[in-house]
Design a protein around this motif. Structure first.
Motif, mmCIF file in Angstrom:
data_model
loop_
_atom_site.group_PDB
_atom_site.id
_atom_site.type_symbol
_atom_site.label_atom_id
_atom_site.label_comp_id
_atom_site.label_asym_id
_atom_site.label_seq_id
_atom_site.Cartn_x
_atom_site.Cartn_y
_atom_site.Cartn_z
ATOM 1 N N ASP A 15 25.279 -49.014 -22.093
ATOM 2 C CA ASP A 15 25.686 -48.566 -20.739
ATOM 3 C C ASP A 15 24.779 -48.330 -19.592
ATOM 4 N N ARG A 37 33.900 -49.312 -14.529
ATOM 5 C CA ARG A 37 34.195 -49.472 -15.677
ATOM 6 C C ARG A 37 35.680 -50.238 -15.686
ATOM 7 N N THR A 83 33.949 -44.936 -12.614
ATOM 8 C CA THR A 83 32.726 -45.555 -12.365
ATOM 9 C C THR A 83 31.558 -44.948 -13.050
ATOM 10 N N ASP A 84 30.627 -45.545 -13.348
ATOM 11 C CA ASP A 84 29.466 -44.997 -14.155
ATOM 12 C C ASP A 84 28.014 -45.097 -13.231
#
Length: 124
Positions: A15, A37, A83-84
């Motif tokens: 990730d 994502r 969202t990452d």
């Protein structure tokens, strides 16, 4: 146990590497990388890192703790759901004034939330 208003954490290397391929914003106190994502569901997730360029283990841990606390305060207000985000400490993160660090994070998140504009080429 999940706490309310707390962003989920990114803990898997895959990730972190995926976020590296997304958009980024650099500020004096930190660098923020962002990627949406798929499917874009759930709250924003946050990951924190500090390389050896930041300093020894004590300085890296302090920088990461400061980024975590700043993200705890700022991310629910300015982060996009689904969202990452990866927050990367810089050499001055541990010693940066607290308000300046919060401003850096807020500014980076706001610029990443803005829609990206296509770059102009020499032909344009």
């Amino acid at each position: 146990m999940q706490y309310p208003n707390r962003a989920a954490r990114i803990r898997v290397r895959r990730d972190f590497l995926r976020a590296r391929d997304g958009r980024s914003a650099a500020r004096p106190g930190l660098v923020v990388q962002m990627i949406a994502r798929k499917p874009a569901e759930g709250p924003a997730r946050a990951g924190f890192t500090a390389s050896k360029k930041v300093g020894n283990a004590v300085q890296r841990n302090r920088a990461r703790r400061r980024l975590k606390e700043a993200a705890r305060q700022i991310l629910p207000l300015h982060g996009l759901p689904g969202t990452d985000y990866v927050f990367i400490a810089r050499a001055g993160t541990a010693a940066r004034e607290w308000e300046a660090l919060l401003d850096d994070m807020k500014s980076a998140l706001l610029s990443l939330a803005a829609p990206s504009r296509p770059r102009k080429t020499a032909k344009d």
